[in-house]
Design a protein around this motif. Structure first.
Motif, PDB file in Angstrom:
ATOM      1  N   PRO A 328      19.676   3.079  11.598  1.00 45.67           N
ATOM      2  CA  PRO A 328      19.805   2.390  10.248  1.00 45.67           C
ATOM      3  C   PRO A 328      18.665   1.435   9.810  1.00 45.67           C
ATOM      4  CG  PRO A 328      21.738   2.283  11.481  1.00 45.67           C
ATOM      5  CD  PRO A 328      20.706   2.974  12.275  1.00 45.67           C
ATOM      6  N   GLY A 329      17.915   1.895   8.640  1.00 46.13           N
ATOM      7  CA  GLY A 329      17.000   1.134   8.196  1.00 46.13           C
ATOM      8  C   GLY A 329      15.581   1.494   8.930  1.00 46.13           C
ATOM      9  N   TYR A 330      15.547   2.359   9.900  1.00 45.89           N
ATOM     10  CA  TYR A 330      14.095   2.542  10.540  1.00 45.89           C
ATOM     11  C   TYR A 330      13.832   4.283  10.661  1.00 45.89           C
ATOM     12  CZ  TYR A 330      13.541  -2.162  11.613  1.00 45.89           C
ATOM     13  OH  TYR A 330      13.299  -3.740  11.483  1.00 45.89           O
ATOM     14  N   GLY A 331      14.086   4.858   9.411  1.00 46.15           N
ATOM     15  CA  GLY A 331      13.803   6.214   9.299  1.00 46.15           C
ATOM     16  C   GLY A 331      12.141   6.331   9.235  1.00 46.15           C
ATOM     17  N   LEU A 332      11.742   7.614   9.089  1.00 49.49           N
ATOM     18  CA  LEU A 332      10.302   7.906   8.910  1.00 49.49           C
ATOM     19  C   LEU A 332      10.214   7.853   7.356  1.00 49.49           C
ATOM     20  CD1 LEU A 332       7.561   8.803   9.637  1.00 49.49           C
ATOM     21  CD2 LEU A 332       8.530  11.134   9.648  1.00 49.49           C
ATOM     22  N   TYR A 333      11.134   8.595   6.544  1.00 49.44           N
ATOM     23  CA  TYR A 333      10.588   8.987   5.177  1.00 49.44           C
ATOM     24  C   TYR A 333      10.375   7.788   4.330  1.00 49.44           C
ATOM     25  CZ  TYR A 333      12.257  13.557   6.972  1.00 49.44           C
ATOM     26  OH  TYR A 333      12.686  14.574   7.980  1.00 49.44           O
ATOM     27  N   ASP A 334      11.356   6.912   4.347  1.00 42.45           N
ATOM     28  CA  ASP A 334      11.268   5.808   3.354  1.00 42.45           C
ATOM     29  C   ASP A 334      10.190   4.946   3.659  1.00 42.45           C
ATOM     30  OD1 ASP A 334      12.074   5.013   0.620  1.00 42.45           O
ATOM     31  OD2 ASP A 334      13.141   3.299   1.383  1.00 42.45           O
ATOM     32  N   ARG A 335       9.966   4.410   5.096  1.00 42.21           N
ATOM     33  CA  ARG A 335       8.912   3.726   5.479  1.00 42.21           C
ATOM     34  C   ARG A 335       7.808   4.162   5.313  1.00 42.21           C
ATOM     35  NH1 ARG A 335       9.998   1.758  11.208  1.00 42.21           N
ATOM     36  NH2 ARG A 335      10.675   3.679  11.626  1.00 42.21           N
ATOM     37  N   ALA A 336       7.638   5.571   5.162  1.00 39.44           N
ATOM     38  CA  ALA A 336       6.080   6.036   5.054  1.00 39.44           C
ATOM     39  C   ALA A 336       5.917   6.023   3.533  1.00 39.44           C
ATOM     40  CB  ALA A 336       6.132   7.595   5.425  1.00 39.44           C
ATOM     41  N   LEU A 337       7.010   6.349   2.632  1.00 41.89           N
ATOM     42  CA  LEU A 337       6.652   6.094   1.213  1.00 41.89           C
ATOM     43  C   LEU A 337       6.406   4.910   0.849  1.00 41.89           C
ATOM     44  CD1 LEU A 337       9.631   8.106  -0.414  1.00 41.89           C
ATOM     45  CD2 LEU A 337       7.512   8.767  -0.293  1.00 41.89           C
ATOM     46  N   GLY A 338       7.048   3.896   1.443  1.00 42.92           N
ATOM     47  CA  GLY A 338       6.765   2.273   1.247  1.00 42.92           C
ATOM     48  C   GLY A 338       5.356   1.882   1.648  1.00 42.92           C
ATOM     49  N   ILE A 339       4.901   2.490   2.907  1.00 41.34           N
ATOM     50  CA  ILE A 339       3.362   2.269   3.155  1.00 41.34           C
ATOM     51  C   ILE A 339       2.580   2.655   2.033  1.00 41.34           C
ATOM     52  CG2 ILE A 339       1.567   2.991   4.647  1.00 41.34           C
ATOM     53  CD1 ILE A 339       3.600   2.787   6.962  1.00 41.34           C
ATOM     54  N   MET A 340       2.712   3.813   1.629  1.00 45.96           N
ATOM     55  CA  MET A 340       1.745   4.487   0.560  1.00 45.96           C
ATOM     56  C   MET A 340       1.849   3.494  -0.785  1.00 45.96           C
ATOM     57  SD  MET A 340       0.399   6.457   2.272  1.00 45.96           S
ATOM     58  CE  MET A 340      -1.066   6.671   1.153  1.00 45.96           C
ATOM     59  N   TYR A 341       3.033   3.109  -1.160  1.00 45.64           N
ATOM     60  CA  TYR A 341       3.244   2.209  -2.365  1.00 45.64           C
ATOM     61  C   TYR A 341       2.356   0.863  -1.942  1.00 45.64           C
ATOM     62  CZ  TYR A 341       5.362  -0.648  -5.739  1.00 45.64           C
ATOM     63  OH  TYR A 341       5.576  -1.675  -6.842  1.00 45.64           O
ATOM     64  N   LEU A 342       2.584   0.128  -0.892  1.00 42.40           N
ATOM     65  CA  LEU A 342       1.934  -0.936  -0.592  1.00 42.40           C
ATOM     66  C   LEU A 342       0.297  -0.978  -0.674  1.00 42.40           C
ATOM     67  CD1 LEU A 342       4.288  -2.169   2.494  1.00 42.40           C
ATOM     68  CD2 LEU A 342       4.356  -3.159   0.386  1.00 42.40           C
ATOM     69  N   TRP A 343      -0.016   0.398   0.085  1.00 40.96           N
ATOM     70  CA  TRP A 343      -1.469   0.563   0.054  1.00 40.96           C
ATOM     71  C   TRP A 343      -1.968   0.673  -1.630  1.00 40.96           C
ATOM     72  CZ3 TRP A 343      -4.107  -0.956   3.526  1.00 40.96           C
ATOM     73  CH2 TRP A 343      -3.934  -0.709   4.992  1.00 40.96           C
ATOM     74  N   GLY A 344      -1.171   1.153  -2.356  1.00 39.89           N
ATOM     75  CA  GLY A 344      -1.564   1.353  -3.641  1.00 39.89           C
ATOM     76  C   GLY A 344      -1.705  -0.103  -4.564  1.00 39.89           C
TER      77      GLY A 344
END
Length: 360
Positions: A328-344
């Motif tokens: 719970p809360g620690y999957g790959l997909y949404d955290r990876a999406l989050g990283i790309m948003y943060l980098w943007g």
């Protein structure tokens, strides 16, 4: 900003090191020895196994989350010195393999709490959810049963050995006020921070999650004033804070960007995530995108850019999307999406800063 990714180890995480390595800009893992009970000295052979895995994957292991603090330290029992000594020995060992930051918390009994691990959102994804009124009337044992519905995976921040002795723990904490808990934290920091500083490690306390009392237990890392007080306990660059925008953001009165600017020299580690807070105090962990939650993630990342942040950062809890089966809360997909948003957000802020500096 140095991007890292929390990983729970082989056989204990649905995400692999190979997958983490493929997320743009991620350079290291955030790890811990989750099978070592709080208070015990970490075995060197287990530490070296993580070092081997990290080197093999091309990811560093410079951030540990967490070296858990034993309850006797938080309560202030005479036995605390034994556990503090073990903590110091663990710090020294971690320094030998290149660890630079240790995240820890000082929350009594429950290191974090939610009332629903899979609350469905409008788009069909699910996320961690807190129903404030429900937890105000919930039996703590009911919370444990709801959290422990996946026995094959250890839960982030939870110490399994605690779960079977809640009655005992609540009795032990019955006379621990916020003032006493704060004094016990000061005692702990006065002991361990000098050792951390000698070994080139920064201690980084994590805010309370949620940032208010639950089950009548004291909370002392809830807001700007609390953090300011803790950093003043020991005036050292090794006494820092893990500034978690999600934990602190569950209280709309907390101005995360202002905290970034104030505590800029004492933030070795940042947790970057968004939460949607409702008028009744409930909150859900939304996507990282600014528009999807109540935290101004754009402003927070801009603040980190302004201060020239060179510390570690990671996306925090993600939603469960695309039918991913994960912790719970620690999957790959949404955290990876989050990283790309943060980098943007980071790239845009850095470009704006450069343009301003050139007088354009």
């Amino acid at each position: 900003m140095r991007m890292v990714f929390r990983w729970y180890g082989e056989g204990n995480d649905t995400v692999t090191l190979k997958q983490i390595k493929q997320i743009p800009g991620v350079e290291g893992i955030v790890w811990a020895l989750h099978d070592v009970p709080a208070g015990e000295e970490w075995p060197m052979e287990k530490i070296l196994e993580y070092k081997r895995l990290s080197e093999q994957s091309g990811l560093h292991l410079e951030v540990v989350e967490s070296v858990n603090v034993h309850d006797d330290i938080k309560i202030g029992l005479p036995t605390r010195d034994l556990y503090i000594d073990n903590y110091k020995k663990t710090i020294v060992k971690l320094a030998t393999v290149g660890v630079k930051t240790i995240c820890y918390n000082f929350m009594p009994v429950f290191d974090w709490a939610r009332t629903d691990l899979y609350k469905e959102m409008e788009d069909g994804s699910t996320a961690l959810f807190m129903e404030k009124a429900k937890i105000e009337h919930m039996d703590p044992n009911e919370l444990v049963r709801s959290i422990a519905n996946n026995p094959d995976l250890t839960m982030p921040g939870w110490e399994p050995e605690r779960l079977g002795r809640l009655t005992e723990l609540f009795e032990a904490y019955k006379d621990v006020t916020e003032e006493k808990l704060r004094d016990n934290l000061r005692y702990f920091l006065e002991q361990v921070v000098p050792v951390a500083e000698e070994n080139g490690i920064k201690m980084a306390i994590h805010p309370d999650d949620p940032p208010y009392s639950i089950f009548g237990l004291p909370r002392i890392v809830k807001n700007r004033e609390d953090i300011r007080r803790i950093l003043d306990f020991v005036n050292s660059p090794s006494n820092g804070v893990t500034l978690c925008s999600g934990s602190l953001g569950a209280n709309p009165n907390n101005d995360i960007a202002a905290m970034v600017r104030e505590f800029k020299d004492r933030i070795p580690f940042a947790h970057l995530r968004n939460v949607k807070v409702y008028d009744n105090g409930d909150f859900i962990e939304s996507s990282h995108r600014t528009q999807d939650g109540s935290v101004d993630m754009t402003g927070v990342v801009q603040a980190y850019s302004e201060i020239g942040f060179t510390g570690y950062a990671r996306p925090d809890h993600g939603r469960h999307i695309w039918d991913e089966q994960c912790r719970p809360g620690y999957g790959l997909y949404d955290r990876a999406l989050g990283i790309m948003y943060l980098w943007g957000l980071w790239d845009a802020a850095e470009r704006a800063k450069q343009t301003k500096g050139q007088g354009a």
